[in-house]
Design an enzyme around this catalytic site. Structure first.
Site, mmCIF file in Angstrom:
data_model
loop_
_atom_site.group_PDB
_atom_site.id
_atom_site.type_symbol
_atom_site.label_atom_id
_atom_site.label_comp_id
_atom_site.label_asym_id
_atom_site.label_seq_id
_atom_site.Cartn_x
_atom_site.Cartn_y
_atom_site.Cartn_z
ATOM 1 N N SER A 113 0.799 -1.216 0.000
ATOM 2 C CA SER A 113 0.000 0.000 0.000
ATOM 3 C C SER A 113 0.838 1.277 0.000
ATOM 4 C CB SER A 113 -0.940 -0.043 1.199
ATOM 5 O OG SER A 113 -1.819 1.030 1.132
ATOM 6 N N HIS A 114 0.659 2.089 1.036
ATOM 7 C CA HIS A 114 1.318 3.391 1.101
ATOM 8 C C HIS A 114 2.730 3.291 1.668
ATOM 9 C CE1 HIS A 114 -0.682 2.272 4.737
ATOM 10 N NE2 HIS A 114 0.160 3.035 5.404
ATOM 11 N N ASP A 277 -2.236 6.623 -3.543
ATOM 12 C CA ASP A 277 -1.100 5.953 -2.889
ATOM 13 C C ASP A 277 -0.503 4.830 -3.738
ATOM 14 O OD1 ASP A 277 -3.185 4.154 -2.640
ATOM 15 O OD2 ASP A 277 -2.429 3.345 -0.761
ATOM 16 N N ASP A 279 -0.886 1.602 -4.109
ATOM 17 C CA ASP A 279 -1.735 0.660 -4.842
ATOM 18 C C ASP A 279 -3.056 1.268 -5.294
ATOM 19 O OD1 ASP A 279 -2.527 0.806 -2.174
ATOM 20 O OD2 ASP A 279 -3.414 -1.187 -2.201
ATOM 21 N N ASP A 281 -5.587 2.850 -3.733
ATOM 22 C CA ASP A 281 -6.872 2.828 -3.031
ATOM 23 C C ASP A 281 -7.097 4.035 -2.131
ATOM 24 O OD1 ASP A 281 -5.056 1.983 -1.158
ATOM 25 O OD2 ASP A 281 -6.021 0.054 -0.741
ATOM 26 N N ARG A 282 -6.035 4.771 -1.811
ATOM 27 C CA ARG A 282 -6.216 5.952 -0.967
ATOM 28 C C ARG A 282 -6.273 7.220 -1.826
ATOM 29 N NH1 ARG A 282 -2.863 5.424 4.599
ATOM 30 N NH2 ARG A 282 -3.420 3.271 5.044
ATOM 31 N N LYS A 376 -11.455 0.410 -0.992
ATOM 32 C CA LYS A 376 -11.464 1.847 -1.164
ATOM 33 C C LYS A 376 -10.844 2.156 -2.519
ATOM 34 C CE LYS A 376 -7.444 2.276 1.917
ATOM 35 N NZ LYS A 376 -7.241 0.925 2.466
HETATM 36 C C1 G16 Z 1 -5.153 -0.495 5.422
HETATM 37 C C2 G16 Z 1 -6.589 -0.843 5.331
HETATM 38 C C3 G16 Z 1 -7.419 0.361 5.687
HETATM 39 C C4 G16 Z 1 -7.031 0.872 7.047
HETATM 40 C C5 G16 Z 1 -5.554 1.081 7.138
HETATM 41 C C6 G16 Z 1 -5.212 1.335 8.571
HETATM 42 O O1 G16 Z 1 -4.897 0.503 4.490
HETATM 43 O O2 G16 Z 1 -6.905 -1.252 4.029
HETATM 44 O O3 G16 Z 1 -8.754 0.015 5.616
HETATM 45 O O4 G16 Z 1 -7.650 2.078 7.335
HETATM 46 O O5 G16 Z 1 -4.875 -0.055 6.708
HETATM 47 O O6 G16 Z 1 -3.891 1.240 8.800
HETATM 48 P P1 G16 Z 1 -3.347 1.158 10.259
HETATM 49 O O7 G16 Z 1 -3.774 -0.149 10.865
HETATM 50 O O8 G16 Z 1 -1.877 1.291 10.041
HETATM 51 O O9 G16 Z 1 -3.908 2.338 11.005
HETATM 52 P P2 G16 Z 1 -3.936 0.265 3.272
HETATM 53 O O10 G16 Z 1 -4.120 1.472 2.397
HETATM 54 O O11 G16 Z 1 -2.587 0.185 3.935
HETATM 55 O O12 G16 Z 1 -4.345 -1.020 2.646
#
Ligand code: G16
Length: 543
Positions: A113-114, A277, A279, A281-282, A376
Site C-alpha cells: 500500500s502506502h 497511494d 496501490d 486505493d487511498r 477503497k
Molecule cells: C489499510 C486498510 C485500511 C485501514 C488502514 C489502517 O490501508 O486497508 O482500511 O484504514 O490499513 O492502517 P493502520 O492499521 O496502520 O492504522 P492500506 O491502504 O494500507 O491497505
C-alpha cells in the site's frame, strides 16, 4: 507439466494484519517465505482446484518475481484460470473490480500500500475474496492457522510467463489471460460518473494537478483524466510507476505529498489537487488553499453523491471506521439513512456493502469508496469530487465552507508515533484500559472525560464480534481522543492518536486545526501518560 510437492516447515511472523501480510521486502525474498504464505492461502480457501483467480500488484520491487511464483503455485494447486494485469500491474480497486466482473473466486494483490518500496523497504500480499473485498477475519485466521501447520507446497517447474503482451497463454493446464490493467476499470468509472459534465468542466478551463506519487495510479489517471476527460497534458505528475516510487513514501497526505500541498497553498494553485497511494486505493483532496480532511471528504461526498449518475437515487447508508470523525454520521442523519461505525480496515465494510446496508464508506486514513467495488478507491473519490464540482460550479473551498455552515466543523488530526518498542506501546494501551472507570468525570486541563471504553464491533450482518479495536475517550463539549496500534507497520509498533473537536453549529469554524485541538491533545497525552510510557510526546507524523 509435472506438479511438484516441495517439503517445507512453518515460518514465524505470517499473521496477516489490517490489510494482508506486510513485511520488509528482504523477508519476503527469503526462501519459502512467500511460498508458505501462498500455499497457506490456498489451503485456507479449500485448495485451488478449478478456481479462477485475479493476480496483480502495484509494481513495487519484487512484484514481478512474486507474481511468477504465484502463477507457478497456482498451476501447482490446480487453478483453472488466472487473469493477470499486463506487466503484473493492477491497482487494488481495479483488482477488486476484475474479481467481481469475472465472477472469480478471489485474487492475490501484491502491495504494501502506502509503505515505501524497494529491496530495503516493504512488500505485502493481500488475498481478496470472491466478493472482491479483503479477506474477512474468519479467513485470515484460517490462513494464519495454515501457516503454522504447513508441511509442503505445490508448484510446477516452468520458465517465467511473458506478461508483457495482452492476450492468452497457458502454464501447463492453467489458462492465463493477460489484460490491460486500465480498460475495464475505466469502463466502470464511465458508468458511474457524468463524464460529459467533467469533460465540459475541463474544457471550460478548470485546472488540476494529480500526483500519482510514482505509484500504480499513473497509467490510470493519465488514461482517464488526460486521455478521456480532456484535462491538460501534464495534469498528472509523477505518473510513471517506479519500483521504489522514486524513493518517496507513496502516502497521499500533507506530509508525504508535500510538493502538491505547497503548490495548492501557493498563488500558482490549480482548482483541484489530488493524490493517490502505492496501490491506488487511498486519496487526498486539496482545493486552492484548502486541504480537505478524509473525514470531511467522506461527509461531503456522501452529502453530494446524488449529483453523480450512479448515486442519483440516493444512498442506502454510510459507514465509517471508528477513528474517523462523525461528520458523515450527521449527513446520514439529515438524509434519514443508516450510519455504521466499524473497526479500522476495509474488510469490515464488506458485509455491510454486500447486504446493501451502505453505499458509501470511508476512513480517516484517506480511503473512500462505494459499493462499485469492495475496496477503497482513490481515483473513484477524485472523479466523484470532479463530478460534484462540475455540477455545483463552486470551488472546493466554498463547498467545504458551506458544508461546515450546514453541519458544523469537526477539527481533526492524527498523530503517529512510529517504531515504538512493542512492549512500551502495549504498556501504554494496558494503562489506558485499566482506568476507564476512574476517568469518568475527571478533568485534564480544560477537558472533562464524559466516556471511556474500548471499541468492540458487533457485525450487524453475520453477528461476529471483533474486540480490542481501539480505546476511545470522549470529552464533554464534543472532543474525542482515540488510541490504537497500527496493523500495517513493519517495524516495532506504530501508536496512532486521533484527535477531534466538534465546533458545534455556532462555534468558530476558522481556527487553525492544531490550535483547536490543543486542549484535547494535552488531555489525551496526560491520560495515557505518554512521556513516561514511550519516552516522547512529539509524533513522527502529523496529518
Ligand atoms: C489499510 C486498510 C485500511 C485501514 C488502514 C489502517 O490501508 O486497508 O482500511 O484504514 O490499513 O492502517 P493502520 O492499521 O496502520 O492504522 P492500506 O491502504 O494500507 O491497505
Amino acid at each position: 507439466m509435472q506438479i511438484e510437492t516441495i517439503e517445507t516447515t512453518p515460518i514465524e511472523g505470517q499473521m496477516p494484519g489490517t490489510s494482508g501480510l506486510r513485511k520488509k521486502t528482504r523477508v519476503f525474498m527469503e526462501p519459502r517465505f512467500l511460498e508458505n504464505f501462498i500455499q497457506a492461502t490456498f489451503d485456507a480457501i479449500g485448495g485451488g482446484d478449478g478456481k479462477t483467480l485475479i493476480v496483480g500488484g502495484d509494481g513495487r520491487y519484487f512484484n514481478k518475481d512474486a507474481i511468477q511464483t504465484i502463477l507457478r503455485m497456482s498451476a501447482g494447486n490446480g487453478v483453472a484460470q488466472v487473469i493477470v494485469g499486463q506487466n503484473g500491474i493492477l491497482s487494488t480497486p481495479a483488482a477488486s473490480h476484475l474479481i467481481r466482473l469475472n465472477g472469480a473466486d478471489g485474487g492475490f494483490i501484491l502491495s504494501a500500500s502506502h509503505n515505501p518500496g524497494g529491496i530495503d523497504e516493504d512488500f505485502g500480499v493481500k488475498f481478496n475474496a470472491a466478493n472482491g473485498g479483503p479477506a474477512p477475519e474468519g479467513l485470515t485466521a484460517k490462513m494464519f492457522e495454515a501457516t503454522q501447520s504447513i508441511s509442503a507446497y505445490k508448484t510446477v517447474t516452468a520458465p517465467d510467463v511473458d506478461l508483457g503482451t495482452v492476450g492468452d497463454v497457458t502454464l501447463g493446464e492453467m489458462a492465463i489471460r493477460v489484460v490491460d490493467p486500465v480498460e475495464s476499470y475505466q469502463a466502470l468509472m464511465a458508468e458511474l460518473f457524468d463524464f460529459d459534465a467533467i469533460r465540459a468542466l475541463f474544457a471550460g478551463g478548470f485546472t488540476m494537478c494529480f500526483d500519482a506519487m510514482h505509484a500504480v495510479t499513473g497509467p490510470y489517471a493519465k488514461a482517464i483524466l488526460e486521455g478521456t476527460l480532456g484535462a491538460a497534458k501534464g495534469t498528472v505528475v509523477n505518473g510513471v510507476p517506479l519500483e521504489d516510487f522514486g524513493k518517496g513514501h507513496p502516502d497521499p497526505n500533507p506530509i508525504w505529498a508535500k510538493e502538491l500541498m505547497d503548490l495548492m497553498m501557493s498563488d500558482k494553485a490549480p482548482d483541484l489537487g489530488a493524490a493517490s497511494d502505492g496501490d491506488g486505493d487511498r486519496n487526498m483532496i486539496v482545493g486552492r488553499g484548502a486541504y480537505v480532511t478524509p473525514s470531511d471528504s467522506l461527509a461531503i461526498l456522501a452529502a453530494n453523491a446524488h449529483l453523480a449518475p450512479a448515486y442519483r437515487d440516493g444512498l442506502a447508508g454510510i459507514a465509517r471506521s471508528m477513528p474517523t470523525s462523525p461528520a458523515s454520521d450527521r449527513v446520514a442523519a439529515k438524509l434519514g439513512i443508516g450510519s455504521f461505525e466499524t473497526p479500522t480496515g476495509w474488510k469490515f465494510f464488506g458485509n455491510l456493502l454486500d447486504a446493501g446496508k451502505v453505499t458509501i464508506c470511508g476512513e480517516e486514513s484517506a480511503g473512500t469508496g462505494s459499493d462499485h467495488v469492495r475496496e477503497k478507491d482513490g481515483l473513484w473519490a477524485v472523479l466523484l469530487w470532479l463530478n460534484i464540482l462540475a455540477a455545483r460550479k463552486r470551488s472546493v473551498a466554498d463547498i467545504v465552507a458551506q458544508h461546515w455552515q450546514d453541519y458544523g466543523r469537526d477539527y481533526y488530526s492524527r498523530y503517529d508515533y512510529e517504531a515504538v518498542p512493542t512492549d512500551a506501546a502495549n504498556t501504554l494501551m494496558a494503562h489506558l484500559r485499566g482506568q476507564f472507570d476512574d476517568l469518568l468525570g475527571q478533568s485534564f486541563g480544560n477537558m472533562t472525560v464524559a466516556a471511556a471504553d474500548e471499541f468492540s464491533y458487533h457485525d450487524p450482518v453475520d453477528g461476529s464480534v471483533s474486540q480490542n479495536q481501539g480505546v476511545r475517550i470522549r470529552f464533554e463539549g464534543g472532543g474525542r481522543a482515540v488510541f490504537r496500534l497500527s496493523g500495517t507497520g513493519t517495524q516495532g509498533a506504530t501508536l496512532r492518536l486521533y484527535l477531534e473537536q466538534y465546533s458545534g453549529m455556532d462555534g468558530a469554524r476558522d481556527l487553525d486545526t492544531q490550535v483547536a485541538l490543543a486542549d484535547v491533545r494535552a488531555a489525551a497525552q496526560a491520560i495515557c501518560d505518554m512521556e513516561a510510557k514511550i519516552g516522547r510526546t512529539t509524533p513522527d507524523v502529523i496529518t
